[in-house]
Design a protein around this motif. Structure first.
Motif, PDB file in Angstrom:
ATOM      1  N   GLY A  52       2.836  43.145 -29.499  1.00 32.16           N
ATOM      2  CA  GLY A  52       1.980  43.110 -30.669  1.00 32.16           C
ATOM      3  C   GLY A  52       2.136  41.815 -31.444  1.00 32.16           C
ATOM      4  N   GLY A  53       1.488  41.765 -32.613  1.00 25.45           N
ATOM      5  CA  GLY A  53       1.588  40.590 -33.466  1.00 25.45           C
ATOM      6  C   GLY A  53       0.507  39.574 -33.159  1.00 25.45           C
ATOM      7  N   PRO A  54       0.287  38.617 -34.067  1.00 28.68           N
ATOM      8  CA  PRO A  54      -0.778  37.629 -33.899  1.00 28.68           C
ATOM      9  C   PRO A  54      -0.375  36.520 -32.936  1.00 28.68           C
ATOM     10  N   ALA A  55      -1.388  35.877 -32.376  1.00 29.21           N
ATOM     11  CA  ALA A  55      -1.192  34.687 -31.557  1.00 29.21           C
ATOM     12  C   ALA A  55      -2.461  33.859 -31.650  1.00 29.21           C
ATOM     13  N   ASP A  56      -2.366  32.679 -32.252  1.00 35.61           N
ATOM     14  CA  ASP A  56      -3.539  31.832 -32.458  1.00 35.61           C
ATOM     15  C   ASP A  56      -3.900  31.090 -31.177  1.00 35.61           C
ATOM     16  N   GLY A  67      -4.724  43.876 -18.084  1.00 36.86           N
ATOM     17  CA  GLY A  67      -3.677  44.869 -17.985  1.00 36.86           C
ATOM     18  C   GLY A  67      -3.608  45.468 -16.596  1.00 36.86           C
ATOM     19  N   HIS A  68      -2.614  46.316 -16.402  1.00 32.56           N
ATOM     20  CA  HIS A  68      -2.424  47.011 -15.127  1.00 32.56           C
ATOM     21  C   HIS A  68      -1.766  48.351 -15.417  1.00 32.56           C
ATOM     22  N   LYS A  69      -2.442  49.406 -14.997  1.00 33.39           N
ATOM     23  CA  LYS A  69      -1.952  50.758 -15.243  1.00 33.39           C
ATOM     24  C   LYS A  69      -1.687  50.957 -16.732  1.00 33.39           C
ATOM     25  N   THR A  70      -0.453  51.166 -17.142  1.00 35.32           N
ATOM     26  CA  THR A  70      -0.165  51.483 -18.537  1.00 35.32           C
ATOM     27  C   THR A  70       0.151  50.258 -19.395  1.00 35.32           C
ATOM     28  N   ALA A  71       0.152  49.067 -18.815  1.00 33.43           N
ATOM     29  CA  ALA A  71       0.510  47.846 -19.555  1.00 33.43           C
ATOM     30  C   ALA A  71      -0.735  47.022 -19.869  1.00 33.43           C
ATOM     31  N   ARG A  72      -0.764  46.423 -21.066  1.00 31.52           N
ATOM     32  CA  ARG A  72      -1.846  45.541 -21.484  1.00 31.52           C
ATOM     33  C   ARG A  72      -1.248  44.232 -21.998  1.00 31.52           C
ATOM     34  N   TRP A  73      -2.050  43.157 -21.891  1.00 34.69           N
ATOM     35  CA  TRP A  73      -1.562  41.874 -22.381  1.00 34.69           C
ATOM     36  C   TRP A  73      -2.701  40.999 -22.887  1.00 34.69           C
ATOM     37  N   ARG A  74      -2.314  40.078 -23.771  1.00 33.43           N
ATOM     38  CA  ARG A  74      -3.163  38.981 -24.236  1.00 33.43           C
ATOM     39  C   ARG A  74      -2.340  37.716 -24.095  1.00 33.43           C
ATOM     40  N   VAL A  75      -2.855  36.764 -23.329  1.00 26.04           N
ATOM     41  CA  VAL A  75      -2.125  35.532 -23.055  1.00 26.04           C
ATOM     42  C   VAL A  75      -2.928  34.355 -23.588  1.00 26.04           C
ATOM     43  N   ALA A  87       2.463  28.768 -23.838  1.00 23.32           N
ATOM     44  CA  ALA A  87       1.773  30.054 -23.724  1.00 23.32           C
ATOM     45  C   ALA A  87       2.359  31.002 -24.756  1.00 23.32           C
ATOM     46  N   ALA A  88       1.489  31.840 -25.316  1.00 22.88           N
ATOM     47  CA  ALA A  88       1.915  32.919 -26.209  1.00 22.88           C
ATOM     48  C   ALA A  88       1.427  34.221 -25.582  1.00 22.88           C
ATOM     49  N   ILE A  89       2.335  35.141 -25.336  1.00 24.08           N
ATOM     50  CA  ILE A  89       2.012  36.395 -24.658  1.00 24.08           C
ATOM     51  C   ILE A  89       2.260  37.544 -25.615  1.00 24.08           C
TER      52      ILE A  89
END
Length: 338
Positions: A52-56, A67-75, A87-89
Motif C-alpha cells: 500500500g501507500g502512494p508512489a508518484d 497481479g497473479h491469483k491473490t497478489a496485486r501490484w503497482r510498479v 522502481a517503486a513497487i
C-alpha cells in the motif's frame, strides 16, 4: 512507516538496493543474504517496496499494474537510461511472501538483468556445477530438473554455483546467482539424500504444501525458498570458467537422446527462455522501455556468443511421459553429478 535499506552485489559488478520496512526487507535479506554488502553512495538499481501507500510516477518512466491469483501490484519505473535504475513497487493481497516472490522474479530481477547487460553479463536460466576446474551449465525452462539436480549434487558433496540462474560474462566466466533454492514437495522422492538433510521444520512445511496443493487441486502450489546451506555448504561464489553447456528439453514422445549442438542453436534457445522469463515485464511496458529490453536481448546474445567459443554444447531430450524421478535419474547419470 519507516523505510530501511539493504544493498546486494551480483557478480561483483551490479549493486541492487532495496528500500522498505524491515518486515519486507527480511524477505530480500533471506534471499540474497550472501550477496549483502556495505552501503555505497550510488547503487545501479534502487527499488522501494511496500504494501500500500502512494508512489508518484517518475518522468520518462512507465507504470505497470497487475497481479497473479491473490497478489496485486503497482510498479512505477523510472526511465531506462537513468542511473540508478529506479522502481517503486506497491503491493496488495498476499500472502506477503507470495506477493514478494512474484514481484522479485517479474520486476526486481528483470532490472538486475538490465544492469547486468550493461556490464556485459547475462543471467541465464540455468544451474551450474563445478567440474574439473570449470563449470558445467545446465540450461532449461522451469520443470527441467535444474533445482533437483542441484539438491542432489549438494547432498553428494559436489560444489555448485546456482540452481536456477547463473551469471555468465563474455569471457566465459560463470558466477553464482545469490538466491535461495526453490524446493517442491516431490524433492522427497526425486532427491531423497537432500531431503534427509533438510530440517524437520522444512520437511514438515513441504508436506503441508503438498496437502494444500491437493486440497486446492493445484491452484495453490508455491515452492519453498530454502538456503542451499541447509543441504550442504559446498556452494562457491567464486567465478569458474565455462567448460560445458547442456540444454535440457522435454518432448512428448521418443527416447532420451543427447546431441551435439552448434553455438547458434544454443543462443537461440537462450533467447527464447529469456523472452519467456521477461514476458510479463516486456508485455506491460512500451516506448523507451521496450527499446531498452530489445537492446538488452541483443547485448545478451553477444555475451553468450562470445562465452561459447570453444565450449562443448549438447542438447538432452527427455520424454515428457517419464516421471520426475526417472527423468532426474537419467540426467544425473548422464552429467555424472552424483
Amino acid at each position: 512507516m519507516t523505510a530501511h535499506a539493504s544493498d546486494y552485489t551480483f557478480a561483483d559488478s551490479v549493486l541492487l538496493r532495496i528500500r522498505g520496512p524491515r518486515r519486507l526487507l527480511k524477505h530480500f535479506n533471506a534471499e540474497y543474504e550472501e550477496a549483502r554488502t556495505a552501503p555505497v553512495l550510488e547503487p545501479d538499481i534502487d527499488v522501494s517496496i511496500a504494501f500500500g501507500g502512494p508512489a508518484d510516477r517518475l518522468p520518462g518512466g512507465a507504470e505497470v499494474t497487475g497481479g497473479h491469483k491473490t497478489a496485486r501490484w503497482r510498479v512505477i519505473l523510472g526511465p531506462p537510461d537513468a542511473r540508478p535504475l529506479r522502481a517503486a513497487i506497491r503491493l496488495a493481497g498476499g500472502p506477503p511472501s507470495f506477493a514478494l516472490s512474484l514481484v522479485q522474479g517479474y520486476f526486481v530481477e528483470a532490472l538486475v538483468a538490465v544492469a547486468l547487460a550493461g556490464a556485459e553479463r547475462i543471467a541465464l536460466p540455468a544451474a551450474a556445477f563445478a567440474d574439473d576446474g570449470g563449470a558445467t551449465v545446465v540450461l532449461g525452462r522451469s520443470g527441467a530438473g535444474k533445482t533437483t539436480l542441484t539438491a542432489r549434487a549438494l547432498a553428494a558433496g559436489r560444489t555448485v554455483l546456482s540452481d536456477d540462474q547463473v551469471i555468465l560474462d563474455a569471457s566465459g566466466r560463470c558466477w553464482r546467482y545469490p538466491r535461495r533454492l526453490r524446493l517442491y514437495p516431490d524433492i522427497e522422492e526425486t532427491a531423497p539424500q537432500a531431503w534427509s538433510r533438510l530440517t524437520a521444520g522444512t520437511r514438515s512445511t513441504l508436506h503441508h504444501r503438498a496437502l494444500l496443493r491437493r486440497l486446492t487441486r493445484g491452484y495453490v502450489a508455491p515452492s519453498l525458498a530454502v538456503p542451499a546451506s541447509d543441504i550442504s555448504a559446498t556452494v562457491t561464489s567464486d567465478p569458474l570458467p565455462l567448460r560445458r553447456l547442456v540444454v535440457v528439453e522435454r518432448y512428448e514422445n521418443g527416447e532420451f537422446t543427447a546431441r551435439p549442438q552448434p553455438a547458434a542453436w544454443v543462443i537461440g534457445q537462450a533467447e527464447e527462455l529469456l523472452a519467456q522469463q521477461r514476458a510479463r515485464f516486456a508485455g506491460a511496458v512500451s516506448g523507451a522501455w521496450t527499446d531498452t529490453l530489445d537492446a538488452v536481448l541483443q547485448a545478451e546474445r553477444r555475451t553468450v556468443s562470445a562465452a561459447l567459443r570453444g565450449v562443448q554444447a549438447t542438447s538432452l531430450a527427455v520424454p515428457r511421459a517419464w516421471g520426475a524421478r526417472r527423468a532426474v535419474d537419467t540426467l544425473d547419470s548422464y552429467l555424472g553429478l552424483t
